[in-house]
Design a protein around this motif. Structure first.
Motif, PDB file in Angstrom:
ATOM      1  N   UNK A  44       0.814  -1.212   0.000  1.00  0.00           N
ATOM      2  CA  UNK A  44       0.000   0.000   0.000  1.00  0.00           C
ATOM      3  C   UNK A  44       0.849   1.264   0.000  1.00  0.00           C
ATOM      4  N   UNK A  45       2.180   1.095   0.116  1.00  0.00           N
ATOM      5  CA  UNK A  45       3.064   2.232   0.278  1.00  0.00           C
ATOM      6  C   UNK A  45       3.306   2.534   1.746  1.00  0.00           C
ATOM      7  N   UNK A  46       2.381   2.129   2.583  1.00  0.00           N
ATOM      8  CA  UNK A  46       2.490   2.326   4.023  1.00  0.00           C
ATOM      9  C   UNK A  46       2.751   1.004   4.746  1.00  0.00           C
ATOM     10  N   UNK A  47       2.290  -0.093   4.142  1.00  0.00           N
ATOM     11  CA  UNK A  47       2.468  -1.427   4.723  1.00  0.00           C
ATOM     12  C   UNK A  47       2.456  -2.450   3.597  1.00  0.00           C
ATOM     13  N   UNK A  48       3.170  -3.555   3.814  1.00  0.00           N
ATOM     14  CA  UNK A  48       3.197  -4.649   2.840  1.00  0.00           C
ATOM     15  C   UNK A  48       2.550  -5.863   3.484  1.00  0.00           C
ATOM     16  N   UNK A 128      -6.481  -5.864   2.275  1.00  0.00           N
ATOM     17  CA  UNK A 128      -5.984  -6.657   1.146  1.00  0.00           C
ATOM     18  C   UNK A 128      -7.143  -7.105   0.249  1.00  0.00           C
ATOM     19  N   UNK A 129      -8.182  -7.677   0.856  1.00  0.00           N
ATOM     20  CA  UNK A 129      -9.293  -8.199   0.062  1.00  0.00           C
ATOM     21  C   UNK A 129     -10.033  -7.091  -0.675  1.00  0.00           C
ATOM     22  N   UNK A 130     -10.120  -5.924  -0.050  1.00  0.00           N
ATOM     23  CA  UNK A 130     -10.787  -4.799  -0.702  1.00  0.00           C
ATOM     24  C   UNK A 130     -10.009  -4.328  -1.916  1.00  0.00           C
ATOM     25  N   UNK A 131      -8.697  -4.182  -1.763  1.00  0.00           N
ATOM     26  CA  UNK A 131      -7.879  -3.619  -2.830  1.00  0.00           C
ATOM     27  C   UNK A 131      -7.521  -4.632  -3.918  1.00  0.00           C
ATOM     28  N   UNK A 132      -7.309  -5.878  -3.539  1.00  0.00           N
ATOM     29  CA  UNK A 132      -6.878  -6.875  -4.517  1.00  0.00           C
ATOM     30  C   UNK A 132      -8.034  -7.688  -5.107  1.00  0.00           C
ATOM     31  N   UNK A 133      -9.103  -7.876  -4.327  1.00  0.00           N
ATOM     32  CA  UNK A 133     -10.183  -8.766  -4.759  1.00  0.00           C
ATOM     33  C   UNK A 133     -11.522  -8.041  -4.914  1.00  0.00           C
ATOM     34  N   UNK A 134     -11.559  -6.748  -4.629  1.00  0.00           N
ATOM     35  CA  UNK A 134     -12.815  -5.979  -4.651  1.00  0.00           C
ATOM     36  C   UNK A 134     -13.880  -6.651  -3.789  1.00  0.00           C
ATOM     37  N   UNK A 135     -13.432  -7.233  -2.687  1.00  0.00           N
ATOM     38  CA  UNK A 135     -14.322  -7.911  -1.743  1.00  0.00           C
ATOM     39  C   UNK A 135     -14.303  -7.124  -0.430  1.00  0.00           C
ATOM     40  N   UNK A 136     -15.472  -6.780   0.076  1.00  0.00           N
ATOM     41  CA  UNK A 136     -15.576  -5.902   1.245  1.00  0.00           C
ATOM     42  C   UNK A 136     -16.089  -6.683   2.448  1.00  0.00           C
ATOM     43  N   UNK A 137     -15.297  -6.693   3.502  1.00  0.00           N
ATOM     44  CA  UNK A 137     -15.677  -7.380   4.735  1.00  0.00           C
ATOM     45  C   UNK A 137     -15.306  -6.501   5.921  1.00  0.00           C
ATOM     46  N   UNK A 138     -16.134  -6.540   6.958  1.00  0.00           N
ATOM     47  CA  UNK A 138     -15.831  -5.804   8.190  1.00  0.00           C
ATOM     48  C   UNK A 138     -15.695  -6.800   9.333  1.00  0.00           C
TER      49      UNK A 138
END
Length: 303
Positions: A44-48, A128-138
């Motif tokens: 993310x530029x802030x964390x890997x 990770x799932x939001x950015x890489x998989x377009x999957x949203x979980x809370x």
């Protein structure tokens, strides 16, 4: 043996987004990683962060992930010895120093992870799932059922709060910082520790104002993401005494030990961890602890 806490949460879909299905997401992720191993990594530029699928679940079995907190080349540790020698740790280009957490998501909305001092939080998995998989979980923290009763008894009578926080992901909401911490300062500092209080020598009938109290409960909701310690003190309307609630000790959790991995001594045996997560889940279910647990969002909703 390695000590870990098995910490329980509630997972759910995000409003306005497609329903989250752990099995479907895990199946797609496993396929993408099989095609290209680098897909498991997100910088993310802030964390890997790296994520692996350990098991795609079923109607009765959990979906299991491994979350890795990685350090890029600019943030890697180095070797030091008592003679004052400093040298780099030898790693190939595609290798990273890492910390791991094992995560199980059951079909009923329960989630658990093994937790230690350096392990990645669940916020890394959702990011990770939001950015890489377009999957949203809370993920919502679960607390022992009597915790809400303790906090409600302090409502309107909070004397002080001690908070220690680590750096957040850039896209996490900063709204709860409006009263407690200046937003610009929160972004600058990788970790923050502070105490808000009325002072031990002031009048005993003075308490934190309602807006600050609301911010405290809002911050407590997000304890999974970046709060590493939170202690609330106030005068209980039940006992009439000043009581203390250590939020992280009130979590629905189980402390245990694991044998070391045969190949990585500082890592617990993954199969043993996933078995223990499942066994603890079954025990908590049979004892009614999951059904009676308080979700983090209820701390404000019921106040």
């Amino acid at each position: 043996m390695l000590k870990r806490k098995l910490v329980f949460h509630r997972w759910g879909s995000v409003g306005g987004r497609p329903d989250f299905d752990p099995r479907e997401v895990a199946t797609r992720l496993r396929s993408k990683i099989a095609d290209n191993g680098d897909f498991a990594i997100f910088d993310s530029g802030d964390a890997v962060t790296a994520v692996e699928v350990a098991q795609v679940g079923s109607d009765a079995e959990p979906t299991n992930f491994k979350i890795f907190a990685l350090r890029n080349a600019d943030n890697r540790p180095f070797k030091w010895d008592s003679a004052g020698s400093v040298s780099p740790i030898s790693l190939r280009a595609h290798e990273y120093p890492a910390d791991v957490s094992h995560v199980s998501l059951w079909p009923d909305g329960t989630c658990a992870q093994d937790y230690g001092k350096e392990v990645p939080r669940l916020s890394r998995l959702s990011h990770f799932l939001r950015r890489k998989m377009s999957a949203h979980v809370k993920f919502d923290a679960l607390y022992r059922e009597d915790m809400l009763t303790k906090l409600k008894a302090l409502q309107g009578h909070i004397r002080s709060v001690e908070v220690a926080m680590t750096k957040r992901h850039p896209d996490q909401s900063g709204g709860v910082f409006g009263t407690l911490i200046p937003e610009t300062f929160g972004h600058r500092a990788p970790s923050i520790r502070f105490t808000l209080g009325m002072g031990r020598y002031g009048p005993r009938d003075r308490y934190l104002d309602g807006e600050t109290e609301e911010q405290i409960f809002a911050l407590a909701e997000q304890a999974d993401d970046f709060v590493s310690n939170m202690i609330i003190r106030g005068r209980s309307t039940v006992t009439g005494r000043v009581e203390t609630v250590n939020l992280l000790q009130e979590r629905l959790q189980y402390e245990t030990e694991f044998s070391r991995s045969s190949t990585v001594p500082s890592m617990p045996n993954p199969d043993e961890v996933f078995r223990s997560l499942e066994q603890t889940y079954q025990t908590f279910q049979s004892e009614g602890k999951i059904a009676s647990a308080v979700q983090g969002q209820q701390m404000r909703g019921n106040n």
